[in-house]
Design a protein around this motif. Structure first.
Motif, PDB file in Angstrom:
ATOM      1  N   ALA A   9      50.137  72.728  87.022  1.00 11.68           N
ATOM      2  CA  ALA A   9      51.304  72.729  86.132  1.00 11.68           C
ATOM      3  C   ALA A   9      50.915  72.255  84.742  1.00 11.68           C
ATOM      4  N   PHE A  10      50.041  71.282  84.695  1.00 13.20           N
ATOM      5  CA  PHE A  10      49.557  70.803  83.400  1.00 13.20           C
ATOM      6  C   PHE A  10      48.826  71.911  82.656  1.00 13.20           C
ATOM      7  N   ALA A  11      48.003  72.675  83.401  1.00 16.21           N
ATOM      8  CA  ALA A  11      47.260  73.773  82.778  1.00 16.21           C
ATOM      9  C   ALA A  11      48.209  74.813  82.200  1.00 16.21           C
ATOM     10  N   VAL A  12      49.288  75.126  82.940  1.00 14.82           N
ATOM     11  CA  VAL A  12      50.242  76.134  82.484  1.00 14.82           C
ATOM     12  C   VAL A  12      50.998  75.648  81.251  1.00 14.82           C
ATOM     13  N   GLN A  13      51.506  74.414  81.300  1.00 15.99           N
ATOM     14  CA  GLN A  13      52.319  73.938  80.182  1.00 15.99           C
ATOM     15  C   GLN A  13      51.504  73.662  78.926  1.00 15.99           C
ATOM     16  N   SER A  14      50.184  73.475  79.119  1.00 16.44           N
ATOM     17  CA  SER A  14      49.345  73.210  77.942  1.00 16.44           C
ATOM     18  C   SER A  14      49.137  74.457  77.101  1.00 16.44           C
ATOM     19  N   VAL A  39      35.620  77.593  76.833  1.00 14.74           N
ATOM     20  CA  VAL A  39      36.835  76.776  76.761  1.00 14.74           C
ATOM     21  C   VAL A  39      36.463  75.349  76.411  1.00 14.74           C
ATOM     22  N   ASP A  40      37.433  74.591  75.915  1.00 16.50           N
ATOM     23  CA  ASP A  40      37.137  73.208  75.561  1.00 16.50           C
ATOM     24  C   ASP A  40      37.153  72.311  76.791  1.00 16.50           C
ATOM     25  N   ALA A  41      36.767  71.063  76.603  1.00 20.11           N
ATOM     26  CA  ALA A  41      36.610  70.138  77.726  1.00 20.11           C
ATOM     27  C   ALA A  41      37.934  69.850  78.417  1.00 20.11           C
ATOM     28  N   MET A  42      39.021  69.754  77.650  1.00 13.44           N
ATOM     29  CA  MET A  42      40.310  69.453  78.250  1.00 13.44           C
ATOM     30  C   MET A  42      40.786  70.587  79.145  1.00 13.44           C
ATOM     31  N   HIS A  43      40.575  71.817  78.707  1.00 13.96           N
ATOM     32  CA  HIS A  43      40.958  72.955  79.534  1.00 13.96           C
ATOM     33  C   HIS A  43      40.136  72.969  80.821  1.00 13.96           C
ATOM     34  N   ALA A  44      38.834  72.758  80.700  1.00 11.23           N
ATOM     35  CA  ALA A  44      37.970  72.736  81.882  1.00 11.23           C
ATOM     36  C   ALA A  44      38.352  71.613  82.830  1.00 11.23           C
ATOM     37  N   ALA A  45      38.781  70.497  82.270  1.00 17.13           N
ATOM     38  CA  ALA A  45      39.144  69.350  83.100  1.00 17.13           C
ATOM     39  C   ALA A  45      40.320  69.647  84.011  1.00 17.13           C
ATOM     40  N   VAL A  46      41.328  70.347  83.496  1.00 18.23           N
ATOM     41  CA  VAL A  46      42.496  70.619  84.321  1.00 18.23           C
ATOM     42  C   VAL A  46      42.199  71.693  85.369  1.00 18.23           C
ATOM     43  N   ILE A  47      41.322  72.641  85.050  1.00 20.01           N
ATOM     44  CA  ILE A  47      40.990  73.678  86.030  1.00 20.01           C
ATOM     45  C   ILE A  47      40.160  73.089  87.166  1.00 20.01           C
ATOM     46  N   THR A  48      39.175  72.284  86.825  1.00 21.66           N
ATOM     47  CA  THR A  48      38.335  71.674  87.865  1.00 21.66           C
ATOM     48  C   THR A  48      39.044  70.518  88.559  1.00 21.66           C
ATOM     49  N   GLY A  49      40.292  70.254  88.168  1.00 25.28           N
ATOM     50  CA  GLY A  49      41.065  69.213  88.832  1.00 25.28           C
ATOM     51  C   GLY A  49      41.401  69.541  90.275  1.00 25.28           C
ATOM     52  N   VAL A  50      41.193  70.793  90.693  1.00 26.34           N
ATOM     53  CA  VAL A  50      41.434  71.151  92.092  1.00 26.34           C
ATOM     54  C   VAL A  50      40.239  70.802  92.979  1.00 26.34           C
ATOM     55  N   LEU A  51      39.217  70.180  92.414  1.00 25.28           N
ATOM     56  CA  LEU A  51      38.035  69.795  93.190  1.00 25.28           C
ATOM     57  C   LEU A  51      38.356  68.892  94.386  1.00 25.28           C
ATOM     58  N   PRO A  52      39.282  67.917  94.276  1.00 23.49           N
ATOM     59  CA  PRO A  52      39.590  67.098  95.453  1.00 23.49           C
ATOM     60  C   PRO A  52      40.093  67.912  96.634  1.00 23.49           C
ATOM     61  N   LEU A  53      40.945  68.901  96.362  1.00 22.53           N
ATOM     62  CA  LEU A  53      41.453  69.730  97.455  1.00 22.53           C
ATOM     63  C   LEU A  53      40.324  70.563  98.057  1.00 22.53           C
ATOM     64  N   GLY A  54      39.469  71.089  97.206  1.00 16.87           N
ATOM     65  CA  GLY A  54      38.330  71.845  97.702  1.00 16.87           C
ATOM     66  C   GLY A  54      37.416  70.996  98.574  1.00 16.87           C
TER      67      GLY A  54
END
Length: 310
Positions: free
Chosen positions: A141-146, A96-111
């Motif tokens: 939501a950003f990941a889904v709408q993208s 996947v590209d960097a932007m896609h990876a960025a939104v998926i790993t965006g849950v890191l703060p919660l983790g």
């Protein structure tokens, strides 16, 4: 500047450095259609070379040796930050590209917040968790709408999140006992018996693009070393639960960096989501967190210590 505010600024500096990790890793490993350095080489090489720098730094600063249970905490941090996170990130970025990876790993703060709450036996307020949940919901939501959808690479990226969260918390705990700079250095040094041979074994046999080596150089010097100087110091001063929420802005900084580094397109929608997530960070940092009773927990968390000393 009070301790918590200083911790937040140092945490943000660390996050800004880490935000370039995803596009630089993508640059280093290349896409599946045009592979460059192998993900395994990037993992081993960046840790091994940063380990050499760490060994020199520890010698020059005459750092004290860790003792007792500190060695096991260093091992946990190494497993999460030296091996798990970069390996799973590199594997995912092949697909996947960097932007896609960025939104998926965006849950890191919660983790990270969950790992900290479990390890330090904290009781964050409902408002704190609500802000963390809203921020992560915005990311998803950003990941889904993208239109990227979910694929197997997303599962690999979520494993990176789990690894990074555990490694961050172990490192933050040690940063209350050792100097923050010494923590990441010891983590890298104890990993060298594994990373040095693996780097030699996976050294690329074929020529790779110069840009791949630039990406590798960045993740070695900044992502694997200097970024942790600021990050662990920030977590120690400002509190793990609170400072970890600054990570919510990391995926959107990554999106911004991906434009000049990789030539990926940034839309107005991305900017709107970025502003919304940043808002949750500043609201969340005002929410209280409550320590567990002394009788029930032998551990004092960085978050508790920083608030008690304020």
């Amino acid at each position: 500047m009070d301790q918590e505010r200083k911790g937040l600024w140092l945490g943000f500096l660390g996050v800004a450095i880490f935000a370039l990790t995803t596009p630089m890793t993508r640059l280093a490993v290349g896409p599946a259609a045009d592979p460059q350095l192998s993900p395994l080489f990037v993992v081993a090489g960046r840790a091994a070379l940063a380990g050499v720098l760490s060994l020199v730094y520890l010698m020059l600063t005459q750092a004290p040796r860790p003792r007792g249970a500190q060695w096991s905490a260093l091992a946990v941090s190494a497993a999460g930050t030296v091996v798990g996170f970069p390996l799973f990130l590199g594997l995912g970025l092949r697909e996947v590209d960097a932007m896609h990876a960025a939104v998926i790993t965006g849950v890191l703060p919660l983790g990270t917040a969950i790992a900290a709450a479990v390890f330090f036996r904290q009781r964050p307020s409902i408002g704190f968790w609500a802000c963390a949940a809203v921020g992560c919901a915005l990311v998803l939501a950003f990941a889904v709408q993208s239109g990227g959808g979910l694929q197997w690479a997303d599962g690999v990226l979520l494993l990176a999140v789990v690894s990074g969260s555990i490694g961050y918390v172990a490192g933050a705990h040690l940063s209350r006992q050792l100097q923050a700079e010494h923590v990441i250095c010891w983590v890298l040094v104890i990993s060298m018996p594994f990373t040095l041979p693996l780097m030699a074994w996976t050294w690329p046999a074929q020529p790779v693009h110069g840009g791949a080596w630039v990406g590798f150089g960045y993740v070695t010097l900044f992502s694997m070393w200097l970024g942790f100087f600021a990050w662990y110091r920030g977590l120690a001063l400002g509190g793990t639960l609170r400072v970890s929420q600054v990570q919510l802005v990391q995926p959107f900084l990554t999106l911004l960096f991906a434009v000049p580094v990789l030539g990926e397109h940034l839309s107005a929608t991305t900017v709107l989501f970025s502003l919304a997530v940043i808002a949750t960070v500043f609201i969340g940092r005002k929410m209280p967190t409550h320590p567990a009773s002394t009788a029930s927990s032998p551990v004092t968390s960085p978050a508790t210590s920083s608030r008690n000393s304020a």
